[in-house]
Design a protein around this motif. Structure first.
Motif, PDB file in Angstrom:
ATOM      1  N   ASP A  43      -5.637 -43.110   8.614  1.00 22.98           N
ATOM      2  CA  ASP A  43      -5.342 -44.541   8.503  1.00 22.98           C
ATOM      3  C   ASP A  43      -5.986 -45.330   9.762  1.00 22.98           C
ATOM      4  O   ASP A  43      -6.593 -46.291   9.656  1.00 22.98           O
ATOM      5  CB  ASP A  43      -3.875 -44.706   8.953  1.00 22.98           C
ATOM      6  CG  ASP A  43      -3.147 -44.399   7.426  1.00 22.98           C
ATOM      7  OD1 ASP A  43      -3.667 -44.314   6.506  1.00 22.98           O
ATOM      8  OD2 ASP A  43      -1.737 -44.053   7.635  1.00 22.98           O
ATOM      9  N   GLN A  44      -6.078 -44.333  10.967  1.00 16.85           N
ATOM     10  CA  GLN A  44      -6.748 -45.090  12.215  1.00 16.85           C
ATOM     11  C   GLN A  44      -7.896 -45.223  11.855  1.00 16.85           C
ATOM     12  O   GLN A  44      -8.656 -46.230  12.265  1.00 16.85           O
ATOM     13  CB  GLN A  44      -6.622 -44.052  13.080  1.00 16.85           C
ATOM     14  CG  GLN A  44      -7.116 -44.512  14.627  1.00 16.85           C
ATOM     15  CD  GLN A  44      -6.335 -45.937  15.154  1.00 16.85           C
ATOM     16  OE1 GLN A  44      -5.155 -46.210  14.858  1.00 16.85           O
ATOM     17  NE2 GLN A  44      -7.293 -46.762  15.873  1.00 16.85           N
ATOM     18  N   GLU A  88     -10.141 -48.804  11.873  1.00 15.52           N
ATOM     19  CA  GLU A  88     -11.271 -49.060  13.042  1.00 15.52           C
ATOM     20  C   GLU A  88     -12.552 -49.408  12.035  1.00 15.52           C
ATOM     21  O   GLU A  88     -13.235 -50.380  12.627  1.00 15.52           O
ATOM     22  CB  GLU A  88     -11.733 -47.800  13.638  1.00 15.52           C
ATOM     23  CG  GLU A  88     -10.626 -47.510  14.851  1.00 15.52           C
ATOM     24  CD  GLU A  88     -10.716 -46.072  15.446  1.00 15.52           C
ATOM     25  OE1 GLU A  88     -11.673 -45.322  15.100  1.00 15.52           O
ATOM     26  OE2 GLU A  88     -10.081 -45.562  16.360  1.00 15.52           O
ATOM     27  N   ASN A 137      -2.573 -40.027   9.667  1.00 17.20           N
ATOM     28  CA  ASN A 137      -2.555 -40.992  10.601  1.00 17.20           C
ATOM     29  C   ASN A 137      -3.914 -41.353  11.101  1.00 17.20           C
ATOM     30  O   ASN A 137      -4.341 -42.102  11.584  1.00 17.20           O
ATOM     31  CB  ASN A 137      -1.499 -40.577  11.790  1.00 17.20           C
ATOM     32  CG  ASN A 137      -0.325 -40.899  11.492  1.00 17.20           C
ATOM     33  OD1 ASN A 137      -0.034 -41.662  10.452  1.00 17.20           O
ATOM     34  ND2 ASN A 137       0.686 -40.346  12.374  1.00 17.20           N
ATOM     35  N   ARG A 138      -4.564 -40.178  11.265  1.00 12.07           N
ATOM     36  CA  ARG A 138      -5.931 -40.076  11.625  1.00 12.07           C
ATOM     37  C   ARG A 138      -6.737 -40.922  10.486  1.00 12.07           C
ATOM     38  O   ARG A 138      -7.808 -41.772  11.083  1.00 12.07           O
ATOM     39  CB  ARG A 138      -6.541 -38.726  12.092  1.00 12.07           C
ATOM     40  CG  ARG A 138      -7.940 -38.661  12.511  1.00 12.07           C
ATOM     41  CD  ARG A 138      -8.164 -37.328  12.857  1.00 12.07           C
ATOM     42  NE  ARG A 138      -7.753 -36.855  13.799  1.00 12.07           N
ATOM     43  CZ  ARG A 138      -7.503 -35.608  13.936  1.00 12.07           C
ATOM     44  NH1 ARG A 138      -8.256 -34.602  13.498  1.00 12.07           N
ATOM     45  NH2 ARG A 138      -6.811 -34.933  15.030  1.00 12.07           N
TER      46      ARG A 138
END
Length: 115
Positions: free
Chosen positions: A12-13, A17, A9-10
């Motif tokens: 992907d985040q 960004e 998830n990180r």
């Protein structure tokens, strides 16, 4: 397992960004369109030309209607309703003149008897 999901998830985040920063740097999602001449002043000029073309096309349709009514006024087959056709002809002439004035279409090629 939660740590793996957290890491994915990180990442992907982080990718999201990064993509957002790149889009902002290049003028957003539509930056390429602006660079290619589809936006800004050029786009406005194209839109005005398009609208003017549509206005001229509608004026041509009105002129065809007027010409048809002129033929009907002089046609013996329409003698019984000549006054009605004559009234319609006057109305269409008035609409054409108002339309030309409203849309500033003064440079259209109207014959001398049309004006």
């Amino acid at each position: 397992m939660r740590e793996e999901r957290g890491n994915s998830n990180r990442s992907d985040q982080e990718r999201f960004e990064q993509r957002e920063r790149e889009q902002h740097r290049h003028g957003g999602r539509h930056g390429r369109r602006r660079e290619s001449g589809y936006g800004g002043r050029e786009g406005t000029k194209m839109a005005q030309t398009f609208r003017r073309g549509r206005a001229l096309s509608f004026l041509d349709q009105l002129i065809v209607k007027r010409d048809t009514l002129k033929k009907q006024v002089n046609d013996p087959d329409f003698q019984a309703i000549r006054e009605v056709v004559s009234g319609e002809l006057k109305a269409v002439d008035q609409i054409i003149q108002e339309y030309i004035q409203a849309f500033e279409l003064y440079d259209t090629k109207l014959s001398d008897d049309d004006q």
